[in-house]
Write a protein that holds these residues in place. Structure first.
Motif, mmCIF file in Angstrom:
data_model
loop_
_atom_site.group_PDB
_atom_site.id
_atom_site.type_symbol
_atom_site.label_atom_id
_atom_site.label_comp_id
_atom_site.label_asym_id
_atom_site.label_seq_id
_atom_site.Cartn_x
_atom_site.Cartn_y
_atom_site.Cartn_z
ATOM 1 N N LEU A 77 -12.103 23.596 -33.286
ATOM 2 C CA LEU A 77 -12.693 24.369 -32.202
ATOM 3 C C LEU A 77 -11.742 25.411 -31.650
ATOM 4 O O LEU A 77 -12.176 26.373 -31.024
ATOM 5 C CB LEU A 77 -13.140 23.422 -31.077
ATOM 6 C CG LEU A 77 -14.244 22.449 -31.455
ATOM 7 C CD1 LEU A 77 -14.505 21.457 -30.339
ATOM 8 C CD2 LEU A 77 -15.519 23.211 -31.781
ATOM 9 N N GLN A 89 -18.821 26.195 -35.029
ATOM 10 C CA GLN A 89 -19.311 25.971 -33.671
ATOM 11 C C GLN A 89 -20.314 24.828 -33.599
ATOM 12 O O GLN A 89 -20.346 24.073 -32.629
ATOM 13 C CB GLN A 89 -19.977 27.251 -33.140
ATOM 14 C CG GLN A 89 -19.041 28.423 -32.950
ATOM 15 C CD GLN A 89 -19.800 29.722 -32.745
ATOM 16 O OE1 GLN A 89 -21.009 29.726 -32.504
ATOM 17 N NE2 GLN A 89 -19.089 30.839 -32.845
ATOM 18 N N LYS A 90 -21.134 24.691 -34.635
ATOM 19 C CA LYS A 90 -22.268 23.768 -34.573
ATOM 20 C C LYS A 90 -22.038 22.436 -35.277
ATOM 21 O O LYS A 90 -22.489 21.390 -34.807
ATOM 22 C CB LYS A 90 -23.508 24.436 -35.183
ATOM 23 C CG LYS A 90 -23.997 25.666 -34.456
ATOM 24 C CD LYS A 90 -24.578 25.332 -33.103
ATOM 25 C CE LYS A 90 -25.152 26.575 -32.427
ATOM 26 N NZ LYS A 90 -25.649 26.265 -31.066
ATOM 27 N N ASP A 101 -17.974 31.062 -38.784
ATOM 28 C CA ASP A 101 -17.794 30.748 -37.368
ATOM 29 C C ASP A 101 -18.921 29.867 -36.847
ATOM 30 O O ASP A 101 -18.684 28.911 -36.099
ATOM 31 C CB ASP A 101 -17.747 32.041 -36.549
ATOM 32 C CG ASP A 101 -16.436 32.781 -36.738
ATOM 33 O OD1 ASP A 101 -15.413 32.113 -36.961
ATOM 34 O OD2 ASP A 101 -16.439 34.026 -36.657
#
Length: 645
Positions: A9, A34-35, A30
């Motif tokens: 992260l 993030q997910k 990216d």
């Protein structure tokens, strides 16, 4: 793991360099970082550990060839997991964006298992979206949450979300809600415009809007030929001319998929092979009152021409229709059960190796209310059990079962030795290949923050309205009365929004007080004799106005000069109305505003009829079901269309 997640992260994307090819992996996007909750780091590399074994498996390695990744994944899948991927059924989207919730879900989806139930209990990972929230951003969030559930499964196989058309201004029973999306004319309108570049542009817009929210498979285009004018599904076609349909479907698929299907494309499921247009008396084989299509003109091959164009464009999937190709093969059984259709014709003659998915509901009967059962569309093999039907369809050459969630039948067949695992591997490979091509194993997520910047862009909405307008076909314009002068006339209207029309003319309460009348009507239809509530909504039956409805229209036409706008979802039979109207316009899905833009001259009609309009029901009844534009003395011929002078 906590330390790895913290590094994920906070760190920039790492370009991974490894000693051997099997260890190579590209930097993770990216959005994935993030997910995704499955990312791990080993030897300075980050990857999605989909099977949670703390090592980079071949199927998780984006640098390897797709077929090598499929081989690895297939070797790890159980029979149950293989069976699950062979089924696709409907699901709803909760307003909470939680995939295990049914809050806000309406219609049939409310009575069905949630997507999470089907994923967990049946190992399914293909789903057809029905009702969705009005805000596309809620859908995108729900989609990402569903992918997180998939990611936590034993092998982390991502879900593929499919949809019927959602980009048309339409009240047709087969059109899904277009709220939030750009709204264009129906496909018949594109046929009326005959614009290959526009067709491709439309496909590209649909592609971008679908991509933005997570729809990755289109259960369209529909390229049946409208050679039987009474058929209830003509609105989804490109009309009755095979060459025009072929030109448009190729452009449509190229706009959706690109030249090669990849992570930027939408997989198209072209339907309904080998052409569902020649239905006897126009009755649809969704229902047991019509099980076969007929070829009195010996014109079976004509209906294959659009599909040949779809194969050239590499359509990702094909859907056969329900009906029996009467006396065209060695046995009179429905298309998806018919080995001569699926294997001999589709697989062998056309060398088609994409996914073949049945139309919805070929296996199971569906209760529709007290004493009403919607029979499975197992036409010609009704005596078979559900399990036997599954076997017959697989043996015919199909890969996937639409509208069903019965993978236990496939498991039973394999365990009983009636179906080999090697055979289902062939189908599972095709289905997995599509997921890999779409990039779902590497990045299944969408950016929820960008949805409202993409879906329903103002310029796309404007183009959609333009197609609604310019696709209209001017059939009659006595004394060139159209376009009407704006803001100078008194008009009486029927079936229109008065506030919209008031922007163009003074709306009065009676025909007698008007300079002109403007009425909007639909092509007539008459429900079939059935208790099935779904069947009662199909636009079956005669194409002419009758009784009080016709008398009311004719009375108005004799009272005041009248502009008639008719929605053509089928070829209407309107000789009396055409003769008595002052002007006659046909539309293929258009708002009241779009109709007014044409009538009052802010836009001009350019459409040419995508099918002929017969002169009488007798002429319709005497036509050959499988032959295009062959009615006697048509009122308006195929390709007819006037322009403003």
């Amino acid at each position: 793991m906590k330390k790895s997640l913290f590094l994920l992260l906070s760190a920039v994307i790492i370009s991974c360099q490894t000693a051997t090819k099997n260890e190579e992996t590209a930097s993770l996007p990216d959005l994935v970082q993030q997910k995704s909750k499955a990312i791990v780091e080993a030897n300075g590399q980050k990857y999605r550990d989909l099977n949670h074994n703390n090592q980079l498996d071949k199927y998780e390695n984006s640098s390897l060839p797709i077929e090598e990744r499929i081989d690895d994944l297939l070797s790890q899948m159980t029979v149950e997991e293989k069976a699950g991927i062979m089924f696709i059924n409907g699901t709803g989207v909760s307003t909470t964006a939680q995939p295990d919730s049914k809050e806000g879900v309406e219609g049939p989806a409310a009575r069905m298992p949630s997507i999470v139930e089907n994923m967990n209990d049946r190992e399914m990972n293909y789903f057809n979206i029905w009702g969705i929230p009005e805000d596309p951003a809620v859908f995108a969030k729900w989609y990402n949450n569903a992918q997180l559930v998939a990611e936590s499964s034993r092998l982390g196989i991502p879900v593929t979300i499919a949809s019927d058309p959602r980009h048309h201004f339409s009240n047709n029973i087969f059109a899904m809600s277009a709220k939030g999306f750009s709204q264009f004319c129906e496909t018949l309108g594109f046929a009326a415009l005959r614009d290959e570049a526009l067709m491709k542009k439309f496909g590209d817009i649909v592609r971008q809007e679908y991509l933005a929210i997570g729809i990755r498979e289109a259960l369209h285009p529909q390229i049946d030929l409208a050679t039987e004018p009474r058929w209830a599904r003509i609105a989804g076609t490109f009309g009755e001319d095979a060459e025009l349909s072929a030109m448009l479907v190729k452009a449509y698929i190229e706009g959706m998929q690109g030249t090669i299907l990849d992570e930027n494309g939408i997989a198209t499921m072209t339907k309904h092979f080998p052409g569902g247009g020649p239905q006897k008396e126009g009755l649809d084989p969704h229902f047991s009152f019509q099980k076969g299509q007929i070829y009195p003109g010996d014109n079976f091959d004509y209906h294959l021409i659009p599909f040949e164009a779809a194969f050239e464009a590499n359509t990702a999937a094909i859907m056969p229709y329900y009906g029996v190709p009467t006396d065209q093969t060695d046995e009179n059984v429905a298309m998806a059960y018919n080995k001569a259709i699926i294997t001999t014709l589709l697989r062998e003659k056309y060398n088609y190796d994409g996914v073949v998915c049945t139309d919805w509901g070929l296996i199971s009967d569906v209760p529709m209310g007290p004493d009403v059962v919607w029979k499975a569309r197992a036409w010609g093999v009704e005596e078979l059990s559900e399990v036997e039907r599954v076997l017959r369809i697989i043996e015919a050459g199909c890969d996937q079962f639409g509208g069903e969630n019965k993978p236990e039948h496939v498991v039973q067949l394999v365990k009983e030795g009636k179906l080999s695992e090697e055979r289902i591997d062939i189908s599972v490979r095709r289905l997995l290949r599509q997921k890999f091509q779409l990039g779902l194993f590497d990045n299944p997520f969408v950016d929820e923050t960008k949805v409202n910047d993409i879906v329903g862009k103002p310029e796309w909405q404007a183009l959609g309205a333009k197609t609604q307008q310019e696709a209209m076909t001017l059939l009659k314009n006595d004394e060139n009365i159209l376009p009407l002068a704006k803001n100078t006339l008194k008009v009486y209207i029927e079936n229109m929004d008065s506030a919209t029309v008031a922007e163009y003319a003074e709306v009065v309460a009676t025909p007698e007080a008007a300079d002109f009348a403007i009425i909007r009507v639909n092509t007539p239809w008459y429900p079939a004799d059935t208790k099935n509530p779904f069947a009662l909504g199909f636009h079956h039956g005669d194409l002419d106005f009758k009784g009080e409805e016709k008398e009311k229209i004719m009375k108005l036409l004799k009272t005041v000069p009248t502009v008639v706008d008719i929605y053509l979802d089928r070829p209407a039979v309107i000789p009396d109305i055409a003769a008595a109207s002052k002007a006659l316009i046909a539309n293929y899905g258009a708002s009241d505003k779009s109709v007014c833009e044409i009538i009052f001259g802010n836009s001009a009609p350019k459409g040419k009829l995508p099918f002929e309009l017969p002169s009488s029901m007798k002429a319709v009844e005497e036509q050959k079901t499988d032959v295009p534009y062959d009615s006697k003395d048509p009122l308006f011929a195929y390709g007819f269309g006037l322009v403003y002078q």
